[in-house]
Design an enzyme around this catalytic site. Structure first.
Site: not given
Length: 316
Positions: A156, A175, A231-233, A257, A262, A281-283
């Site tokens: 991603i 990273d 958009t991860a966690r 997201d 949740e 959380h729909i990414g």
């Protein structure tokens, strides 16, 4: 469907028809849209599944113990932090994921949120609906020449990096596990990334090392007025610290997201924060990725179940 077919439990209400077509030798039991731990334990005790495909909820040792013939837990997607991997390894249950299956969808959603923040899409829409015309006073953020900082550079993050290059941004990434960098992307330490990035986008897994990595101390390093997109966690961010950073202008906009718990239920902390954009959380969920994730999860199940019993073990 034969009553003697082995059972695969899906912790959701559906998977793609293409995935079901791969699993015709198994009885598929759906746990429903929001299965609780008790729900999953009861279904495991009743059906004794050989595999679990995880869409929603968490899979812990209690659920595993309720399914004595369980051999594989396959994530419908890439994030396996919802599975107790240590408990699975102790029980010789293989844990599988589908990395990259939703990479395009998540990367596109991350950019939708970046652009919505930079271009004030939501407040301008609201102002227009209230009868205002802010052309003479509004100034949006131009991304060309700005610095995009990516935390996590898997399938991603690499896609997000390439799109950042197309916008003419300076792309840097943190990273420690990345072996290669996309063209035009430069490695940076976490501190340097936070100090230099105009836009920070999170694309790393949730682990003991990354939990609450965006907190009071790391936010204090950020460039004044930066945009933060997750958009991860949800567990990557300490919510109270982000709330303060949004209030004092350290972070001008955040787009979220994913959340530590949740689904979000009202009232919640973000409900009345004007400089936050939210999505449920729909990414990673598009019509295309739904098929990709489902078929990848199904193939992972079939791969493990085809192995001799003694060779099936939990994956790192």
């Amino acid at each position: 469907m034969s009553a003697s077919q082995p059972v695969i439990l899906v912790t959701g209400s559906d998977i793609a028809p293409e995935a079901l077509d791969l699993l015709t030798n198994y009885e598929i039991v759906f746990a429903g849209q929001r299965p609780t731990e008790d729900d999953l334990c009861q279904l495991c005790e009743k059906h004794d599944p050989v595999a679990i495909i995880v869409r929603y909820g968490k899979i812990n040792a209690r659920i595993m113990d309720a399914a004595p013939h369980l051999r594989v837990i396959s994530k419908h997607g890439s994030g396996i932090d919802v599975i107790d991997q240590k408990a699975a390894a102790e029980r010789h249950i293989s844990v599988q994921s589908a990395p990259g299956a939703n990479a395009a969808a998540v990367a596109e959603h991350a950019w939708a949120m970046i652009l919505a923040c930079a271009k004030s899409v939501v407040p301008l829409d609201q102002r227009m609906r209230q009868g205002h015309w802010d052309k003479s006073t509004h100034k949006s953020v131009e991304l060309e020449g700005k610095t995009l900082g990516l935390i996590g550079l898997g399938a991603i993050g690499a896609r997000v990096a390439r799109i950042g290059n197309a916008f003419g941004m300076n792309v840097i990434a943190y990273d420690p596990y990345a072996k290669t960098l996309p063209d035009g992307c430069h490695a940076a330490s976490l501190d340097a990334l936070l100090h230099n990035a105009d836009v920070i986008s999170l694309h790393c897994p949730l682990t003991d090392d990354t939990r609450n990595m965006i907190n009071r101390d790391t936010l204090a390093l950020c460039k004044k007025g930066a945009i933060l997109v997750n958009t991860a966690r949800g567990g990557l961010i300490e919510d109270d610290d982000l709330l303060r950073a949004l209030d004092d202008g350290t972070i001008s906009w955040a787009a979220l997201d994913s959340f530590p718990v949740e689904p979000l239920t009202a009232p919640h902390v973000w409900q009345h924060v004007n400089n936050v954009i939210l999505s449920p959380h729909i990414g990673g969920v598009s019509s295309t990725s739904f098929v990709k994730m489902g078929t990848a999860a199904a193939r992972n199940v079939l791969k493990v179940l085809a192995e001799p019993m003694e060779s099936a073990g939990a994956l790192p």
